[in-house]
Design an enzyme around this catalytic site. Structure first.
Site, PDB file in Angstrom:
ATOM      1  N   LYS A 123       0.820  -1.205   0.000  1.00  0.00           N
ATOM      2  CA  LYS A 123       0.000   0.000   0.000  1.00  0.00           C
ATOM      3  C   LYS A 123       0.856   1.258   0.000  1.00  0.00           C
ATOM      4  O   LYS A 123       0.413   2.314  -0.478  1.00  0.00           O
ATOM      5  CB  LYS A 123      -0.956  -0.009   1.207  1.00  0.00           C
ATOM      6  N   LYS A 138      -1.854  15.730 -13.640  1.00  0.00           N
ATOM      7  CA  LYS A 138      -3.214  15.232 -13.845  1.00  0.00           C
ATOM      8  C   LYS A 138      -4.033  15.530 -12.588  1.00  0.00           C
ATOM      9  O   LYS A 138      -4.458  14.643 -11.862  1.00  0.00           O
ATOM     10  CB  LYS A 138      -3.197  13.729 -14.136  1.00  0.00           C
ATOM     11  N   GLN A 141      -7.392  13.926 -11.428  1.00  0.00           N
ATOM     12  CA  GLN A 141      -7.426  12.560 -10.921  1.00  0.00           C
ATOM     13  C   GLN A 141      -7.168  12.491  -9.419  1.00  0.00           C
ATOM     14  O   GLN A 141      -7.403  11.467  -8.788  1.00  0.00           O
ATOM     15  CB  GLN A 141      -6.400  11.706 -11.669  1.00  0.00           C
ATOM     16  N   HIS A 146      -9.623   9.404  -3.922  1.00  0.00           N
ATOM     17  CA  HIS A 146      -8.317   8.813  -4.255  1.00  0.00           C
ATOM     18  C   HIS A 146      -7.358   8.954  -3.074  1.00  0.00           C
ATOM     19  O   HIS A 146      -6.712   7.989  -2.658  1.00  0.00           O
ATOM     20  CB  HIS A 146      -7.741   9.511  -5.488  1.00  0.00           C
ATOM     21  N   HIS A 149      -8.486   6.840   0.006  1.00  0.00           N
ATOM     22  CA  HIS A 149      -8.225   5.408  -0.164  1.00  0.00           C
ATOM     23  C   HIS A 149      -6.746   5.086   0.030  1.00  0.00           C
ATOM     24  O   HIS A 149      -6.388   4.154   0.745  1.00  0.00           O
ATOM     25  CB  HIS A 149      -8.671   4.965  -1.554  1.00  0.00           C
ATOM     26  N   LYS A 203     -12.613  -2.576 -20.501  1.00  0.00           N
ATOM     27  CA  LYS A 203     -12.569  -1.566 -19.439  1.00  0.00           C
ATOM     28  C   LYS A 203     -13.861  -1.561 -18.611  1.00  0.00           C
ATOM     29  O   LYS A 203     -13.823  -1.480 -17.379  1.00  0.00           O
ATOM     30  CB  LYS A 203     -12.341  -0.193 -20.047  1.00  0.00           C
ATOM     31  N   THR A 207     -15.180  -2.409 -13.744  1.00  0.00           N
ATOM     32  CA  THR A 207     -16.117  -1.930 -12.739  1.00  0.00           C
ATOM     33  C   THR A 207     -16.952  -3.078 -12.193  1.00  0.00           C
ATOM     34  O   THR A 207     -17.211  -3.164 -10.987  1.00  0.00           O
ATOM     35  CB  THR A 207     -17.040  -0.850 -13.336  1.00  0.00           C
TER      36      THR A 207
END
Length: 309
Positions: A123, A138, A141, A146, A149, A203, A207
């Protein structure tokens, strides 16, 4: 008042020291929570302040080769973690129901300790996901989810490895590593450039795989609440895993509905690189979830202009 609070904190810290699994004390970053907390605070400082300031007047780095090596290395690492979890209990002696943590020095128990620590350490490696975003500028993003997590997982897993490295609480780690094998393989192909776009037709199914992950984790850990008796040593972890799995299942379900049911994520032939037209796998203004976080897809638009990410 302050003295009482300080006294209670010290008592809790002493309790943790007594509860610490002696088998993990010599592993890196396991001597106390201070080390890993400082690393995560440094990560937050870089991502939220130092990194953006560093890149403010610089052109974004391409980092194509580094990202390809990184992503495919993570595929190998996570595949090894899955294998070790299986061989240290889940494919050998575990019942897949109320499996308690084995605190003995048996070869299988020590193998579980090693892979639990390796998952925890992975991690910290995954923090590079965000570092790449910063260096490539970026910014879209780098969402709250994000950052949450990537910082929350290693912080909580220090306590998991410290207090209960194994047992039914490790199931979600094995499933998460299996999903990351697929996800990092996708990211590796995506980083390789437009010529690999034709291999990324699946892709959408990432999900679905993530949704299955959260269902498996939540269903498995929910068994605890329906058993007449389960002596798993740290029930708090069961509750946290259930909350985490349920939260992200709801989040990903909403994304699936918005992206695929309502048709906001249809392929568009709008991206160009090096003068070559490429199929863009993500519709304009759409978002997708990467590593359990919200992020813009490989082709998104901002202010009417195509942006490759």
């Amino acid at each position: 008042m302050l003295l009482e609070v300080g006294s209670n904190i010290m008592k809790f810290y002493e309790y943790l020291l007594r509860r610490t699994d002696g088998r993990v004390k010599d592993y890196p970053l396991m001597q106390s929570p201070v080390q890993m907390t400082l690393i995560l605070l440094g990560y937050l400082f870089f991502v939220l302040y130092a990194g953006p300031r560093l890149m403010a007047n610089r052109k974004p780095f391409q980092l194509t080769s580094a990202m390809i090596i990184y992503n495919f290395s993570m595929v190998v690492l996570n595949a090894f973690i899955v294998y070790e979890f299986m061989m240290s209990g889940w494919a050998t002696t575990y019942t897949w129901r109320c499996d308690i943590c084995d605190y003995s020095d048996s070869p299988e128990a020590l193998r579980m300790v090693r892979v639990a620590w390796l998952f925890y350490f992975s991690k910290f490696i995954e923090l590079m996901d965000t570092v790449f975003f910063v260096l490539r500028k970026k910014h879209s993003q780098i969402t709250f989810l994000h950052i949450f997590h990537h910082s929350f997982m290693p912080w909580t897993w220090w306590w998991g490895v410290t207090l209960a490295p194994g047992g039914m609480g490790s199931f979600h780690a094995m499933v998460n590593a299996a999903v990351h094998v697929i996800m990092y393989f996708y990211y590796g192909l995506s980083a390789a450039g437009p010529r690999f776009q034709k291999f990324l037709w699946w892709k959408k199914y990432m999900t679905a795989i993530q949704l299955i992950q959260f269902v498996l984790v939540s269903v498995h850990v929910s068994q605890y609440y329906f058993m007449k008796k389960c002596d798993y040593q740290v029930p708090l972890f069961i509750h946290l895993i259930w909350i985490y799995g349920t939260f992200f299942f709801v989040l990903f379900s909403n994304f699936w509905i918005q992206a695929y049911v309502r048709g906001k994520r249809l392929p568009k032939p709008v991206s160009h690189q090096n003068g070559v037209k490429a199929e863009c796998p993500v519709a304009a203004n759409s978002k997708h979830l990467e590593n359990g976080t919200l992020a813009h897809g490989n082709g998104s638009t901002q202010n009417g202009k195509v942006k490759e990410v």
